[in-house]
Design a protein around this motif. Structure first.
Motif, PDB file in Angstrom:
ATOM      1  N   VAL A 163      81.157  -8.259  43.815  1.00 20.63           N
ATOM      2  CA  VAL A 163      82.512  -7.632  43.432  1.00 20.63           C
ATOM      3  C   VAL A 163      82.474  -7.096  42.133  1.00 20.63           C
ATOM      4  O   VAL A 163      82.534  -8.095  41.155  1.00 20.63           O
ATOM      5  N   VAL A 164      82.836  -5.855  41.688  1.00 21.24           N
ATOM      6  CA  VAL A 164      83.250  -5.326  40.537  1.00 21.24           C
ATOM      7  C   VAL A 164      84.628  -5.036  40.547  1.00 21.24           C
ATOM      8  O   VAL A 164      84.948  -4.085  41.220  1.00 21.24           O
ATOM      9  N   SER A 165      85.592  -5.663  39.647  1.00 22.56           N
ATOM     10  CA  SER A 165      87.050  -5.402  39.439  1.00 22.56           C
ATOM     11  C   SER A 165      87.358  -5.214  38.091  1.00 22.56           C
ATOM     12  O   SER A 165      86.745  -5.799  37.309  1.00 22.56           O
ATOM     13  N   ALA A 166      88.504  -4.247  37.901  1.00 17.37           N
ATOM     14  CA  ALA A 166      88.876  -4.202  36.563  1.00 17.37           C
ATOM     15  C   ALA A 166      90.296  -3.627  36.675  1.00 17.37           C
ATOM     16  O   ALA A 166      90.476  -2.543  37.718  1.00 17.37           O
ATOM     17  N   ALA A 167      91.170  -3.764  35.670  1.00 17.17           N
ATOM     18  CA  ALA A 167      92.448  -3.045  35.686  1.00 17.17           C
ATOM     19  C   ALA A 167      92.261  -1.671  35.341  1.00 17.17           C
ATOM     20  O   ALA A 167      91.830  -1.814  34.159  1.00 17.17           O
ATOM     21  N   SER A 168      92.806  -0.971  35.878  1.00 15.87           N
ATOM     22  CA  SER A 168      92.531   0.852  35.405  1.00 15.87           C
ATOM     23  C   SER A 168      93.147   0.849  34.068  1.00 15.87           C
ATOM     24  O   SER A 168      92.534   1.712  33.248  1.00 15.87           O
ATOM     25  N   HIS A 186      83.095   2.538  35.779  1.00 14.23           N
ATOM     26  CA  HIS A 186      83.607   1.109  36.360  1.00 14.23           C
ATOM     27  C   HIS A 186      82.305   0.572  37.147  1.00 14.23           C
ATOM     28  O   HIS A 186      82.231  -0.722  36.581  1.00 14.23           O
ATOM     29  N   SER A 187      81.611   1.132  37.871  1.00 14.90           N
ATOM     30  CA  SER A 187      80.468   0.473  38.494  1.00 14.90           C
ATOM     31  C   SER A 187      79.592   1.521  38.896  1.00 14.90           C
ATOM     32  O   SER A 187      79.917   2.703  39.126  1.00 14.90           O
ATOM     33  N   THR A 211      81.193   4.812  40.426  1.00 14.83           N
ATOM     34  CA  THR A 211      82.716   4.813  40.227  1.00 14.83           C
ATOM     35  C   THR A 211      83.350   4.809  38.936  1.00 14.83           C
ATOM     36  O   THR A 211      82.499   4.229  38.063  1.00 14.83           O
TER      37      THR A 211
END
Length: 168
Positions: free
Chosen positions: A33-38, A65-66, A75
């Motif tokens: 899982v790759v997540s980040a606040a835009s 992003h990824s 992404t």
């Protein structure tokens, strides 16, 4: 059985047409899982090809992003200031507009107004004209299209075999 032979033949043919490259000795495992606040992503300059600009002085930026381990999916976050420009979609791209709006004119002449919250798909190998009146910010989901022989085999398989519904 015949379908398996056709698919195997097409895959072998496609494999021959892809240049071989040395693989790294140690492969990094992609995070599940790759997540980040835009809002926290570091935007970098992503200049639009000057030959594509029709009007104004649009300034584009993007943040990675990824990407998938096979580099077939990607992404990114992208934004742009006012201007009108043509854009070539080398990959299939689905966009989700996060902020602002853009007038998009497709090759067939159809006009689409994309606003905050809208989602749109752009087919690989196509051009579109983008007119940004003030500002637009989007997340872009890109997918590299399959080589023609693989895409043909995949479409053939889908016609001959019933689709399985994924379980969630």
């Amino acid at each position: 059985m015949v379908l398996h032979v056709v698919i195997a033949s097409v895959a072998a043919l496609a494999g021959r047409s892809v240049p071989s490259m040395a693989l790294p000795k140690k492969r990094e495992r992609a995070a599940p899982v790759v997540s980040a606040a835009s809002s926290a992503m570091q935007m970098q300059p992503a200049p639009i090809n000057p030959d594509w600009i029709i009007a104004g002085e649009p300034v584009a930026r993007m943040a990675d992003h990824s990407k998938s381990a096979d580099r077939a999916a990607y992404t990114a976050l992208w934004d742009c200031t006012a201007g009108t420009f043509r854009w070539f979609f080398a990959w299939d791209e689905t966009v989700h507009i996060l902020e602002g709006e853009v007038h998009v004119t497709a090759e067939d002449g159809s006009v689409h107004m994309l606003r905050t919250g809208d989602v749109a798909y752009f087919k690989a190998g196509t051009w579109a004209t983008w007119r940004v009146d003030t500002y637009v910010r989007k997340v872009a989901f890109l997918r590299r299209p399959f080589p023609a022989p693989i895409a043909f085999a995949y479409r053939l398989k889908n016609k001959l075999l019933p689709a399985k519904t994924p379980t969630l």
